[in-house]
Design a protein around this motif. Structure first.
Motif, PDB file in Angstrom:
ATOM      1  N   LEU A   8       0.849  -0.943   0.211  1.00  0.00           N
ATOM      2  CA  LEU A   8       0.327   0.101  -0.008  1.00  0.00           C
ATOM      3  C   LEU A   8       0.949   1.160  -0.241  1.00  0.00           C
ATOM      4  CD1 LEU A   8      -2.943  -0.866   2.572  1.00  0.00           C
ATOM      5  CD2 LEU A   8      -3.178  -0.321   0.028  1.00  0.00           C
ATOM      6  N   GLU A   9       2.192   1.242   0.666  1.00  0.00           N
ATOM      7  CA  GLU A   9       3.010   2.519   0.785  1.00  0.00           C
ATOM      8  C   GLU A   9       3.500   2.642  -0.738  1.00  0.00           C
ATOM      9  OE1 GLU A   9       5.746   1.858   3.698  1.00  0.00           O
ATOM     10  OE2 GLU A   9       4.377   2.326   5.380  1.00  0.00           O
ATOM     11  N   TRP A  10       3.915   1.796  -1.276  1.00  0.00           N
ATOM     12  CA  TRP A  10       4.357   1.747  -2.644  1.00  0.00           C
ATOM     13  C   TRP A  10       3.176   2.088  -3.906  1.00  0.00           C
ATOM     14  CZ3 TRP A  10       9.076   1.445  -5.019  1.00  0.00           C
ATOM     15  CH2 TRP A  10      10.017   0.886  -4.302  1.00  0.00           C
ATOM     16  N   ILE A  11       2.156   1.645  -3.498  1.00  0.00           N
ATOM     17  CA  ILE A  11       0.870   2.352  -4.285  1.00  0.00           C
ATOM     18  C   ILE A  11       0.675   3.681  -4.184  1.00  0.00           C
ATOM     19  CG2 ILE A  11      -1.447   2.165  -4.649  1.00  0.00           C
ATOM     20  CD1 ILE A  11      -1.369  -0.649  -4.376  1.00  0.00           C
ATOM     21  N   ASP A  12       0.577   4.063  -2.624  1.00  0.00           N
ATOM     22  CA  ASP A  12       0.498   5.527  -2.551  1.00  0.00           C
ATOM     23  C   ASP A  12       1.734   6.415  -2.783  1.00  0.00           C
ATOM     24  OD1 ASP A  12      -1.769   4.937  -1.048  1.00  0.00           O
ATOM     25  OD2 ASP A  12      -0.802   4.886   0.884  1.00  0.00           O
ATOM     26  N   ALA A  13       2.787   5.941  -2.773  1.00  0.00           N
ATOM     27  CA  ALA A  13       3.971   6.816  -3.427  1.00  0.00           C
ATOM     28  C   ALA A  13       3.981   6.921  -4.950  1.00  0.00           C
ATOM     29  CB  ALA A  13       5.382   6.159  -3.045  1.00  0.00           C
ATOM     30  N   ALA A  14       3.632   5.671  -5.506  1.00  0.00           N
ATOM     31  CA  ALA A  14       3.716   5.989  -7.139  1.00  0.00           C
ATOM     32  C   ALA A  14       2.327   6.728  -7.612  1.00  0.00           C
ATOM     33  CB  ALA A  14       3.348   4.382  -7.632  1.00  0.00           C
ATOM     34  N   LEU A 357      -7.024   2.141  -6.340  1.00  0.00           N
ATOM     35  CA  LEU A 357      -6.384   1.090  -5.306  1.00  0.00           C
ATOM     36  C   LEU A 357      -5.969   1.430  -4.163  1.00  0.00           C
ATOM     37  CD1 LEU A 357      -4.093  -0.467  -8.315  1.00  0.00           C
ATOM     38  CD2 LEU A 357      -6.203  -1.421  -7.314  1.00  0.00           C
ATOM     39  N   SER A 358      -5.665   2.704  -3.863  1.00  0.00           N
ATOM     40  CA  SER A 358      -5.384   3.064  -2.595  1.00  0.00           C
ATOM     41  C   SER A 358      -6.355   3.216  -1.507  1.00  0.00           C
ATOM     42  CB  SER A 358      -4.613   4.308  -2.599  1.00  0.00           C
ATOM     43  OG  SER A 358      -4.091   4.870  -1.315  1.00  0.00           O
ATOM     44  N   VAL A 359      -7.479   3.733  -2.166  1.00  0.00           N
ATOM     45  CA  VAL A 359      -8.813   3.941  -1.341  1.00  0.00           C
ATOM     46  C   VAL A 359      -9.330   2.425  -0.850  1.00  0.00           C
ATOM     47  CG1 VAL A 359     -11.122   4.422  -1.117  1.00  0.00           C
ATOM     48  CG2 VAL A 359      -9.380   6.329  -2.086  1.00  0.00           C
ATOM     49  N   ALA A 360      -9.511   1.763  -1.875  1.00  0.00           N
ATOM     50  CA  ALA A 360      -9.950   0.269  -1.819  1.00  0.00           C
ATOM     51  C   ALA A 360      -8.953  -0.505  -0.915  1.00  0.00           C
ATOM     52  CB  ALA A 360      -9.731  -0.550  -2.915  1.00  0.00           C
ATOM     53  N   LEU A 364      -9.767  -1.992   3.203  1.00  0.00           N
ATOM     54  CA  LEU A 364      -9.707  -3.495   3.522  1.00  0.00           C
ATOM     55  C   LEU A 364      -8.896  -3.505   4.531  1.00  0.00           C
ATOM     56  CD1 LEU A 364     -10.020  -4.986  -0.009  1.00  0.00           C
ATOM     57  CD2 LEU A 364     -11.594  -4.945   1.958  1.00  0.00           C
ATOM     58  N   PHE A 365      -7.584  -2.961   4.470  1.00  0.00           N
ATOM     59  CA  PHE A 365      -6.660  -3.383   5.387  1.00  0.00           C
ATOM     60  C   PHE A 365      -6.218  -2.336   6.548  1.00  0.00           C
ATOM     61  CE2 PHE A 365      -5.751  -5.373   1.310  1.00  0.00           C
ATOM     62  CZ  PHE A 365      -5.958  -6.830   1.843  1.00  0.00           C
ATOM     63  N   GLY A 366      -6.913  -1.295   6.305  1.00  0.00           N
ATOM     64  CA  GLY A 366      -6.622  -0.164   7.737  1.00  0.00           C
ATOM     65  C   GLY A 366      -5.725   0.886   7.023  1.00  0.00           C
ATOM     66  N   GLY A 367      -5.714   2.046   7.732  1.00  0.00           N
ATOM     67  CA  GLY A 367      -4.876   3.068   7.446  1.00  0.00           C
ATOM     68  C   GLY A 367      -5.818   4.135   6.675  1.00  0.00           C
ATOM     69  N   THR A 368      -4.766   5.233   6.283  1.00  0.00           N
ATOM     70  CA  THR A 368      -5.737   6.326   5.791  1.00  0.00           C
ATOM     71  C   THR A 368      -4.910   6.547   4.498  1.00  0.00           C
ATOM     72  OG1 THR A 368      -6.308   7.261   7.734  1.00  0.00           O
ATOM     73  CG2 THR A 368      -6.695   8.866   5.880  1.00  0.00           C
TER      74      THR A 368
END
Length: 455
Positions: A8-14, A357-360, A364-368
């Protein structure tokens, strides 16, 4: 830290980086388009003060002109007969001949042209020596050489395609303006196709804006004016000057010979003039009308050819104009920004997928989901305003040429046009690499249709 969190961090950064890249690109392009709007509005205000000219109000030409109309035709048996008969019946001018270029291995088109020529001496069938398809420019050179061999008296060459519906007054308009200009281009207006309101329809909005604003601005800036390949008239002496400098008036190695010819003429001091004019007050615009591709595949092929010839190979072949001609530099840069614009567009769509993808994933797995920083928020807000402004202009220009029913389709057609451009970019890159590797250019045409009822 789990693998899901890392992903998720990679998706957020990209996503953040793609969003920033796309947003900056959209902002630059949007400001560029906005400047064109400003120039058009200024030119429009000046013309309003000078009065709006119509063909009937123009002074009579100093010299009556004789026209040779060039129609290159490869695999056009389905439309060429109807086009020639319609053109002969519609044109309101006493001195013109139609030179139609065919290939020896295209018997069906030869027969269709010969059938019309047998009944009207104004049609001249020209069969080239080489089997087709070569390039459209090569076919046009055959017509130019045939005109010289025949000793036909002609003062100007007019370019048309086998699917064109000509306006009855176009030759009279050319005649009125060719005393003052070496070449004249009139608008091209795609005909609506009920069976393809989005794919074929997206050309309507693009041409309504390009030939209602872009070419008007180029003319006002005295920048080189690219030809549309149809609906353009060129004085014979201007073409002869190009032939003397380049060996032929049309460059047979070009896939967009019309675009290049307009810029070459301007560089040689034979600048073209764009004429958007009505025959009389309240009349329709004197323009060429034709059907454009109705399927995605055909539209992608056509736009890939334009992108290859203008934004890629055309840059290599033409370079830049005169050093201090800033208006011409600006317009050439706009022509060539298509490749970068497609990359920016792809990044923008990828960023949308990334945000989804980030929102989904975080749901599903927590975090903002991290939101955009303040600077990016400001850029995105400006881009939204520019997008709405762009859609408003596209809608208004579509309404101007086609009415409000067609204008309602303008915003969704912009989206369709974006996807076609993305698909065309891949094909253009492949074709360009082939040209760089030494592959001979070839006429990559699409199947054409001709209206049964005249518009």
């Amino acid at each position: 830290m789990g693998s899901t969190t890392i992903l998720l961090e990679w998706i957020d950064a990209a996503t953040r980086e793609m969003t920033l890249f796309a947003a900056a690109g959209f902002l630059i392009g949007g400001i560029d388009d906005l400047l064109v709007d400003v120039v058009w509005l200024a030119q429009r205000a000046w013309r309003r003060g000078a009065g709006t000219a119509t063909l009937d109000a123009l002074p009579a030409p100093a010299t009556p002109r004789r026209f040779a109309i060039f129609v290159p035709a490869w695999d056009e048996s389905a439309v060429i007969g109807a086009m020639l008969r319609t053109t002969l019946a519609r044109l309101d001018h006493p001195a013109f001949r139609l030179f139609v270029g065919c290939y020896p291995n295209d018997r069906a088109t030869i027969d269709a042209v010969a059938d019309v020529a047998a009944g009207d001496a104004r049609v001249v069938l020209v069969i080239g020596a080489r089997a087709g398809p070569t390039t459209k420019a090569d076919c046009l050179n055959n017509l130019w050489n045939a005109l010289a061999r025949a000793g036909e008296p002609a003062d100007a060459i007019v370019l048309h395609d086998a699917e064109d519906v000509v306006h009855p007054a176009e030759l009279r308009l050319f005649e009125a303006l060719l005393d003052a200009h070496a070449a004249v281009q009139i608008p091209v207006l795609p005909l609506p196709r009920r069976e393809s309101p989005l794919v074929a329809g997206h050309y309507s909005g693009e041409f309504a804006e390009a030939h209602g604003k872009e070419l008007v601005v180029r003319t006002a800036l005295k920048a080189g004016l690219p030809f549309a390949g149809v609906g353009c008239a060129i004085r014979v002496e201007a073409l002869a000057a190009i032939e003397a400098g380049h060996g032929a008036p049309f460059d047979a190695q070009s896939v967009t010979e019309d675009y290049e010819l307009g810029l070459r003429l301007a560089a040689a001091g034979h600048a073209a003039h764009f004429a958007r004019m009505r025959e009389r007050p309240g009349g329709e615009v004197i323009a060429v009308r034709e059907y454009f591709p109705a399927t995605i595949n055909a539209a992608v092929r056509q736009k890939a050819r334009w992108m290859t010839g203008i934004a890629l190979a055309g840059w290599d072949r033409l370079g830049w104009g005169r050093a201090l001609d800033l208006g011409d530099h600006w317009m050439r840069l706009r022509d060539r920004r298509a490749t970068l614009a497609v990359i920016v567009l792809a990044a923008g769509y990828a960023a949308l997928v990334g945000w989804g993808l980030s929102v989904a994933g975080h749901a599903l797995f927590g975090g903002t989901t991290p939101g955009p920083v303040a600077l990016l928020q400001a850029i995105l807000a400006a881009n939204l305003a520019l997008l709405l402004w762009r859609a408003l202009w596209r809608t208004a220009f579509t309404a101007r040429s086609y009415g409000w029913r067609e204008a309602c389709w303008a915003p969704p057609r912009m989206v369709v046009g974006n996807f076609i451009a993305l698909l065309a970019a891949r094909r253009a890159a492949v074709r360009y690499m082939g040209l760089l590797a030494g592959r001979a250019p070839q006429w990559d045409k699409t199947a054409h249709a001709f209206p049964e009822v005249m518009p």
